[in-house]
Design an enzyme around this catalytic site. Structure first.
Site, PDB file in Angstrom:
ATOM      1  N   ARG A   1     -21.497  16.586 -17.488  1.00  0.00           N
ATOM      2  CA  ARG A   1     -21.032  17.812 -16.832  1.00  0.00           C
ATOM      3  C   ARG A   1     -20.522  18.789 -17.873  1.00  0.00           C
ATOM      4  O   ARG A   1     -19.715  18.410 -18.737  1.00  0.00           O
ATOM      5  CB  ARG A   1     -19.891  17.502 -15.862  1.00  0.00           C
ATOM      6  CG  ARG A   1     -20.314  16.685 -14.678  1.00  0.00           C
ATOM      7  CD  ARG A   1     -19.138  16.535 -13.731  1.00  0.00           C
ATOM      8  NE  ARG A   1     -19.382  15.471 -12.779  1.00  0.00           N
ATOM      9  CZ  ARG A   1     -18.434  14.799 -12.153  1.00  0.00           C
ATOM     10  NH1 ARG A   1     -17.174  15.088 -12.386  1.00  0.00           N
ATOM     11  NH2 ARG A   1     -18.742  13.855 -11.286  1.00  0.00           N
TER      12      ARG A   1
ATOM     13  N   ARG B   1     -24.514 -11.016 -12.243  1.00  0.00           N
ATOM     14  CA  ARG B   1     -23.432 -10.958 -13.210  1.00  0.00           C
ATOM     15  C   ARG B   1     -22.148 -11.298 -12.471  1.00  0.00           C
ATOM     16  O   ARG B   1     -21.969 -10.938 -11.305  1.00  0.00           O
ATOM     17  CB  ARG B   1     -23.306  -9.556 -13.832  1.00  0.00           C
ATOM     18  CG  ARG B   1     -24.408  -9.238 -14.812  1.00  0.00           C
ATOM     19  CD  ARG B   1     -24.341 -10.086 -16.067  1.00  0.00           C
ATOM     20  NE  ARG B   1     -23.286  -9.651 -16.972  1.00  0.00           N
ATOM     21  CZ  ARG B   1     -22.803 -10.401 -17.974  1.00  0.00           C
ATOM     22  NH1 ARG B   1     -23.263 -11.617 -18.165  1.00  0.00           N
ATOM     23  NH2 ARG B   1     -21.866  -9.938 -18.771  1.00  0.00           N
TER      24      ARG B   1
ATOM     25  N   ARG C   1     -12.276  -3.251 -18.825  1.00  0.00           N
ATOM     26  CA  ARG C   1     -11.281  -2.266 -18.395  1.00  0.00           C
ATOM     27  C   ARG C   1      -9.977  -2.946 -18.020  1.00  0.00           C
ATOM     28  O   ARG C   1      -9.932  -4.155 -17.759  1.00  0.00           O
ATOM     29  CB  ARG C   1     -11.801  -1.449 -17.210  1.00  0.00           C
ATOM     30  CG  ARG C   1     -12.219  -2.243 -15.995  1.00  0.00           C
ATOM     31  CD  ARG C   1     -12.806  -1.317 -14.933  1.00  0.00           C
ATOM     32  NE  ARG C   1     -13.251  -2.044 -13.751  1.00  0.00           N
ATOM     33  CZ  ARG C   1     -13.687  -1.475 -12.632  1.00  0.00           C
ATOM     34  NH1 ARG C   1     -13.746  -0.152 -12.556  1.00  0.00           N
ATOM     35  NH2 ARG C   1     -14.074  -2.184 -11.601  1.00  0.00           N
TER      36      ARG C   1
ATOM     37  N   GLU D   1     -10.332  -6.990 -16.776  1.00  0.00           N
ATOM     38  CA  GLU D   1     -11.595  -7.388 -16.139  1.00  0.00           C
ATOM     39  C   GLU D   1     -12.601  -7.792 -17.218  1.00  0.00           C
ATOM     40  O   GLU D   1     -12.943  -6.995 -18.092  1.00  0.00           O
ATOM     41  CB  GLU D   1     -12.124  -6.206 -15.328  1.00  0.00           C
ATOM     42  CG  GLU D   1     -13.292  -6.536 -14.433  1.00  0.00           C
ATOM     43  CD  GLU D   1     -13.633  -5.367 -13.508  1.00  0.00           C
ATOM     44  OE1 GLU D   1     -14.793  -4.908 -13.562  1.00  0.00           O
ATOM     45  OE2 GLU D   1     -12.750  -4.910 -12.751  1.00  0.00           O
TER      46      GLU D   1
END
Length: 368
Positions: free
Chosen positions: A174, A247, A278, A298
């Site tokens: 963006r 996964r 993360r 995680e």
């Protein structure tokens, strides 16, 4: 004799059960885990709604889906604005003008576009042969090296040069100073967590927790006229064509005696050397002011039988294998397959809502 046995008390199964109950059907919902909600289950710890199986932010541009889900919960105004950390550097996601300014000190969209084009040209890649080449040909080497490479390799468990190019068909870029990760019209998180939302769907529906479908398959199937199965389709057919690949994820959750750990709900760690992808700080999903905080690291993991499958590996090899199972499923007159595992497809929550409603309408239209 129930009208429907629903295997799995996640979002798909719970919506189907709600729609069946609304039409006067009897349902038995069974769930292998000790709670309802599937992977969107939230548990209160230290007054904080903790997303037990990873961050879940509801977002959609489908007003019908948004209005439907709002029957069961009041949503807050949370906007997903993750931060990426590479070594000691921080970058906003998705890639936007804040990211490009931090990377190259550019200020205008024109300068940012020129920098990306320059790096794409320098790469000389015309026909990407793997994920690395595909990513560089889309966003240039700097963004790839710092923000794509390590994270993607951890997520998939393979080096980027070994991954097919189609995994990254495009990368969101963006040229505005906008850190809102999703472009959707509606976005938020249920106040009080997702579990209460699922419990409202399952109100007045019989639910049995800690019940494994496969240990009592014959008895359970014979207890209902039809079955909605939201588990792994290859497991349902006893892996007769072989295992589909998934996964998995591993979570480490920690209570910290401090008000604020990282200042954001989600921080991605993009270096390959950092083993987790993360860290989630759950209180920020609901603007929490509790004296303590709860964080979850995680870790992506290879899946093997007995592990929790999170993501289907939708490469050509696995899609071809799934097609064989799908042919078996089409011949079923008593069994309906649904959800991410039953349909072997990556769905966001809004996709699950739409698919569950579509399945329910198709099923009950046939019955009437």
């Amino acid at each position: 004799m129930y009208d429907y046995l629903i295997v799995g008390a996640g979002l798909f199964g719970s919506i189907f059960a709600y729609e069946a109950k609304k039409r006067g059907k009897t349902c038995l919902v069974i769930e292998r885990r000790d709670h309802v909600g599937g992977n969107i289950y939230t548990k209160e710890i230290e007054g904080i709604q903790v997303h037990q199986y990873g961050a879940h932010i509801f977002h959609t541009s489908n007003k019908e889906v948004w209005d439907y889900i709002n029957q069961f919960a009041e949503f807050n105004r949370y906007t997903n604005s993750p931060v990426a950390r590479y070594q000691k550097e921080l970058y906003n996601l998705p890639f936007n003008m804040n990211t490009f300014h931090a990377l190259w000190n550019v200020i205008t969209p024109e300068e940012a576009k020129a920098k990306i084009e320059e790096q794409k040209k320098e790469s000389g890649i015309t026909e990407p042969k793997n994920l690395e080449e595909q990513a560089i040909s889309l966003v240039g080497r700097d963004i790839y090296e710092k923000l794509v490479k390590g994270y993607t390799e951890k997520q998939w468990g393979k080096r980027a040069k070994e991954l097919p190019s189609f995994i990254i068909k495009r990368l969101p870029v963006r040229f505005t100073y906008d850190n809102n990760y999703f472009n959707d019209s509606y976005q938020g998180i249920p106040i009080g967590g997702y579990t209460g939302m699922i419990e409202k769907m399952l109100k007045d529906v019989e639910v049995r927790l800690n019940t494994d479908f496969f240990t009592e398959k014959e008895a359970l199937e014979s207890s209902a006229k039809k079955v909605l199965f939201t588990g792994m389709i290859d497991e349902y057919y006893n892996y007769c064509f072989g295992e589909l690949e998934y996964r998995s994820l591993r979570f480490e959750t920690e209570i910290l005696n401090k008000e604020n750990y990282q200042g954001n709900a989600v921080v991605n760690y993009t270096e390959y050397e950092v083993p987790y992808t993360r860290i989630i700080e759950h209180k920020h999903f609901e603007y929490g002011t509790q004296p303590k905080t709860v964080i979850t690291r995680e870790y992506p993991a290879n899946w093997k039988r007995g592990d929790e499958p999170y993501y289907p590996m939708n490469d050509d090899k696995n899609n071809e294998l799934y097609a064989k199972y799908q042919e078996l499923a089409k011949k079923e007159d008593r069994v309906i397959f649904g959800g991410r595992l039953g349909m072997y497809q990556y769905f966001d929550m809004h996709h699950i809502v739409a698919e569950a409603l579509k399945t329910a309408e198709r099923e009950f239209d046939l019955c009437e």
